[in-house]
Enzyme design. Structure first.
Site, mmCIF file in Angstrom:
data_model
loop_
_atom_site.group_PDB
_atom_site.id
_atom_site.type_symbol
_atom_site.label_atom_id
_atom_site.label_comp_id
_atom_site.label_asym_id
_atom_site.label_seq_id
_atom_site.Cartn_x
_atom_site.Cartn_y
_atom_site.Cartn_z
ATOM 1 N N GLY A 188 0.063 0.449 -1.619
ATOM 2 C CA GLY A 188 0.129 1.879 -1.339
ATOM 3 C C GLY A 188 0.403 2.713 -2.567
ATOM 4 C CB SER A 189 -0.624 3.408 -5.290
ATOM 5 O OG SER A 189 -1.721 2.559 -4.975
#
Length: 220
Positions: A188-189
């Site tokens: 997640g980014s």
């Protein structure tokens, strides 16, 4: 399914741990069979989650020196004119941001063919990736691609609250090819692009992108 090199060792260790746990529960503790079934199912789901996270699908790239391709799979969360201070020294650019959830492919691809004019890694915080200050305060890597004289675009890999490891495989003065892998972000980014003001944006807020496939913008 191709598995990315960043996940192979982790997946091997996780598989060994889960296998040992399940065998130990079944043969040593002699717990009821329905509990071993439940624990086995949970173990399988956990392993499949990590397996899909590190998938690295093959992509057919149609290169075009007038197009800026998506550097990541995810969803468009920002399209706006803003200033960029790190490299462009406060000059106005068009910012396009892609949020990558844990279920997205996390391979990052070169949006253009060109020369890496600038590269810098920054230590930082781990604010949630959609936080307005994540672009300037989180752990991040900044790359500037020089397409040809006078035309440059900036790409920034940003760690999120869960993504605590950014990998980047390029360096300054390296020539790169559109659509080829340049990095990977775990769990997640976000990836930001800062484009010339005369670039024609081809995506909209909420649109789903595929790295190396979706056309983000066209150059004038």
């Amino acid at each position: 399914m191709n598995i990315h090199k960043e996940g192979r060792a982790l997946l091997a260790v996780l598989f060994s741990i889960l296998l040992g746990l399940n065998l130990g529960l079944f043969f040593l503790l002699n717990i009821p069979s329905h509990w071993t079934g439940i624990i086995g199912a949970i173990s399988l789901i956990l392993f499949l989650f990590f397996l899909q996270f590190f998938r690295n699908p093959s992509r057919k790239i149609e290169m075009n020196d007038k197009q800026i391709l998506a550097p990541a799979d995810g969803k468009i969360v920002v399209i706006e004119k803003t200033t960029e201070d790190e490299y462009f020294r406060g000059k106005e650019r068009i910012q396009v941001s892609i949020f990558m959830s844990p279920i997205n492919v996390h391979v990052n691809r070169n949006p253009v063919t060109g020369l890496i004019k600038y590269f810098k890694y920054h230590e930082g915080k781990y604010l949630v990736a959609w936080h307005p200050k994540s672009s300037t305060e989180n752990e991040r890597t900044t790359l500037v691609y020089q397409i040809h004289k006078g035309v440059e675009i900036l790409v920034r890999q940003i760690a999120g609250a869960a993504a605590r490891r950014i990998k980047c495989y390029v360096q300054e003065n390296q020539s790169v090819i559109q659509g080829k892998e340049f990095g990977f972000i775990k769990f997640g980014s976000r990836v930001d692009l800062f484009l010339p003001l005369d670039a024609v944006v081809k995506v909209e807020i909420g649109q789903v992108t595929q790295g190396g496939q979706t056309i983000i913008a066209e150059l004038a």
